[in-house]
Write a protein that holds these residues in place. Structure first.
Motif, PDB file in Angstrom:
ATOM      1  N   LEU A  98       0.826  -1.212   0.000  1.00  0.00           N
ATOM      2  CA  LEU A  98       0.000   0.000   0.000  1.00  0.00           C
ATOM      3  C   LEU A  98       0.856   1.257   0.000  1.00  0.00           C
ATOM      4  O   LEU A  98       0.551   2.226  -0.698  1.00  0.00           O
ATOM      5  N   TYR A  99       1.925   1.252   0.771  1.00  0.00           N
ATOM      6  CA  TYR A  99       2.834   2.389   0.803  1.00  0.00           C
ATOM      7  C   TYR A  99       3.456   2.626  -0.567  1.00  0.00           C
ATOM      8  O   TYR A  99       3.553   3.764  -1.025  1.00  0.00           O
ATOM      9  N   ASN A 100       3.832   1.559  -1.235  1.00  0.00           N
ATOM     10  CA  ASN A 100       4.432   1.697  -2.551  1.00  0.00           C
ATOM     11  C   ASN A 100       3.415   2.172  -3.576  1.00  0.00           C
ATOM     12  O   ASN A 100       3.739   2.968  -4.455  1.00  0.00           O
ATOM     13  N   SER A 101       2.186   1.699  -3.465  1.00  0.00           N
ATOM     14  CA  SER A 101       1.178   2.051  -4.469  1.00  0.00           C
ATOM     15  C   SER A 101       0.653   3.476  -4.316  1.00  0.00           C
ATOM     16  O   SER A 101       0.113   4.034  -5.268  1.00  0.00           O
ATOM     17  N   THR A 102       0.825   4.089  -3.140  1.00  0.00           N
ATOM     18  CA  THR A 102       0.330   5.462  -2.943  1.00  0.00           C
ATOM     19  C   THR A 102       1.214   6.501  -3.608  1.00  0.00           C
ATOM     20  O   THR A 102       0.778   7.623  -3.822  1.00  0.00           O
ATOM     21  N   TYR A 134       4.221   7.483  -2.293  1.00  0.00           N
ATOM     22  CA  TYR A 134       5.147   8.068  -1.332  1.00  0.00           C
ATOM     23  C   TYR A 134       6.541   7.448  -1.423  1.00  0.00           C
ATOM     24  O   TYR A 134       7.473   7.922  -0.802  1.00  0.00           O
TER      25      TYR A 134
END
Length: 86
Positions: free
Chosen positions: A18-22, A24
């Motif tokens: 999720l962090y990678n897909s946002t 950031y």
């Protein structure tokens, strides 16, 4: 057998994806530091040719597998300790 480490490790894999897909993580540094399938894929093929969603699924699955291995080791250790006291 309960699976607390498996659940926690799976959640870590989901959070990583999720962090990678946002967006950031613009240069995918965090993703490549903590994703074992990304390490292996990068050694075999060009990472830009691989489907991103496949990498996310493999990352979550690898984290879940690592958690399961830890849960299994803990359960096995508890079983052997219980037998030694009997």
């Amino acid at each position: 057998m309960r699976y607390p480490v498996t659940i926690a490790a799976t959640l870590i894999g989901v959070a990583l994806c999720l962090y990678n897909s946002t967006g950031y993580d613009p240069h995918n540094l965090v993703f490549f530091m903590f994703s074992v399938p990304a390490w292996i894929t990068d050694m075999i093929v060009d990472i830009h040719e691989v489907n991103v969603y496949l990498m996310y699924v493999l990352t979550i699955a690898s984290w879940a597998l690592l958690g399961f291995i830890c849960d299994y080791a803990v359960a096995r250790g508890r079983r052997s300790r219980r037998r030694s006291y009997d």
